[in-house]
Design a protein around this motif. Sequence first.
Motif, PDB file in Angstrom:
ATOM      1  N   MET A   1       0.818  -1.178   0.000  1.00  0.00           N
ATOM      2  CA  MET A   1       0.000   0.000   0.000  1.00  0.00           C
ATOM      3  C   MET A   1       0.878   1.265   0.000  1.00  0.00           C
ATOM      4  O   MET A   1       0.549   2.234  -0.664  1.00  0.00           O
ATOM      5  CB  MET A   1      -0.929   0.013   1.212  1.00  0.00           C
ATOM      6  N   VAL A   2       1.981   1.246   0.752  1.00  0.00           N
ATOM      7  CA  VAL A   2       2.883   2.398   0.802  1.00  0.00           C
ATOM      8  C   VAL A   2       3.485   2.646  -0.579  1.00  0.00           C
ATOM      9  O   VAL A   2       3.496   3.788  -1.061  1.00  0.00           O
ATOM     10  CB  VAL A   2       3.995   2.199   1.856  1.00  0.00           C
ATOM     11  N   LYS A   3       3.966   1.601  -1.232  1.00  0.00           N
ATOM     12  CA  LYS A   3       4.551   1.751  -2.562  1.00  0.00           C
ATOM     13  C   LYS A   3       3.523   2.284  -3.561  1.00  0.00           C
ATOM     14  O   LYS A   3       3.839   3.133  -4.394  1.00  0.00           O
ATOM     15  CB  LYS A   3       5.120   0.424  -3.057  1.00  0.00           C
ATOM     16  N   GLU A   4       2.306   1.779  -3.509  1.00  0.00           N
ATOM     17  CA  GLU A   4       1.260   2.239  -4.415  1.00  0.00           C
ATOM     18  C   GLU A   4       0.932   3.709  -4.178  1.00  0.00           C
ATOM     19  O   GLU A   4       0.735   4.467  -5.130  1.00  0.00           O
ATOM     20  CB  GLU A   4       0.009   1.382  -4.265  1.00  0.00           C
ATOM     21  N   THR A   5       0.892   4.114  -2.927  1.00  0.00           N
ATOM     22  CA  THR A   5       0.618   5.517  -2.601  1.00  0.00           C
ATOM     23  C   THR A   5       1.731   6.415  -3.116  1.00  0.00           C
ATOM     24  O   THR A   5       1.472   7.463  -3.719  1.00  0.00           O
ATOM     25  CB  THR A   5       0.439   5.693  -1.081  1.00  0.00           C
ATOM     26  N   ILE A   6       2.965   6.025  -2.901  1.00  0.00           N
ATOM     27  CA  ILE A   6       4.105   6.797  -3.395  1.00  0.00           C
ATOM     28  C   ILE A   6       4.049   6.899  -4.918  1.00  0.00           C
ATOM     29  O   ILE A   6       4.209   7.992  -5.485  1.00  0.00           O
ATOM     30  CB  ILE A   6       5.434   6.182  -2.925  1.00  0.00           C
ATOM     31  N   ASN A   7       3.820   5.784  -5.613  1.00  0.00           N
ATOM     32  CA  ASN A   7       3.748   5.803  -7.075  1.00  0.00           C
ATOM     33  C   ASN A   7       2.643   6.728  -7.568  1.00  0.00           C
ATOM     34  O   ASN A   7       2.835   7.485  -8.524  1.00  0.00           O
ATOM     35  CB  ASN A   7       3.549   4.394  -7.630  1.00  0.00           C
ATOM     36  N   LYS A   8       1.501   6.682  -6.930  1.00  0.00           N
ATOM     37  CA  LYS A   8       0.376   7.539  -7.321  1.00  0.00           C
ATOM     38  C   LYS A   8       0.721   9.015  -7.116  1.00  0.00           C
ATOM     39  O   LYS A   8       0.468   9.856  -7.984  1.00  0.00           O
ATOM     40  CB  LYS A   8      -0.868   7.168  -6.523  1.00  0.00           C
ATOM     41  N   LEU A   9       1.316   9.351  -5.968  1.00  0.00           N
ATOM     42  CA  LEU A   9       1.705  10.741  -5.709  1.00  0.00           C
ATOM     43  C   LEU A   9       2.789  11.218  -6.666  1.00  0.00           C
ATOM     44  O   LEU A   9       2.784  12.374  -7.103  1.00  0.00           O
ATOM     45  CB  LEU A   9       2.157  10.894  -4.260  1.00  0.00           C
ATOM     46  N   GLU A  10       3.716  10.346  -7.014  1.00  0.00           N
ATOM     47  CA  GLU A  10       4.760  10.709  -7.970  1.00  0.00           C
ATOM     48  C   GLU A  10       4.169  11.007  -9.346  1.00  0.00           C
ATOM     49  O   GLU A  10       4.545  11.989  -9.996  1.00  0.00           O
ATOM     50  CB  GLU A  10       5.805   9.591  -8.084  1.00  0.00           C
ATOM     51  N   GLN A  11       3.237  10.180  -9.781  1.00  0.00           N
ATOM     52  CA  GLN A  11       2.668  10.324 -11.116  1.00  0.00           C
ATOM     53  C   GLN A  11       1.634  11.443 -11.194  1.00  0.00           C
ATOM     54  O   GLN A  11       1.687  12.266 -12.108  1.00  0.00           O
ATOM     55  CB  GLN A  11       2.031   9.009 -11.559  1.00  0.00           C
ATOM     56  N   GLU A  12       0.718  11.493 -10.251  1.00  0.00           N
ATOM     57  CA  GLU A  12      -0.406  12.421 -10.347  1.00  0.00           C
ATOM     58  C   GLU A  12      -0.121  13.796  -9.747  1.00  0.00           C
ATOM     59  O   GLU A  12      -0.663  14.794 -10.194  1.00  0.00           O
ATOM     60  CB  GLU A  12      -1.645  11.814  -9.698  1.00  0.00           C
ATOM     61  N   GLU A  13       0.715  13.840  -8.724  1.00  0.00           N
ATOM     62  CA  GLU A  13       0.966  15.099  -8.023  1.00  0.00           C
ATOM     63  C   GLU A  13       2.398  15.596  -8.215  1.00  0.00           C
ATOM     64  O   GLU A  13       2.760  16.642  -7.687  1.00  0.00           O
ATOM     65  CB  GLU A  13       0.673  14.937  -6.523  1.00  0.00           C
TER      66      GLU A  13
END
Length: 69
Positions: A1-13
């Motif tokens: 879940m942590v990795k997915e959150t980081i990836n999402k923030l890197e890509q979208e934000e």
Amino acid sequence: MVKETINKLEQEERCKNFFLYSDIGIEFYKGLGFIVLPNDSKKYKDSVCMYYSKENDIDSISLDIPDYF
């Protein structure tokens, strides 16, 4: 879940630097690539503040950590 959150923030934000305080011990987050910040960079000496970035190493960022950390 942590990795997915980081990836999402890197890509979208476009987030590049991540900080957290570990309440569960540092080994879990070290396994995800986080590093422990030096003691002189921490606002709260009794807590373990950690840093992660795919793009920036610890020496290339400002360690003016916000007061809420």
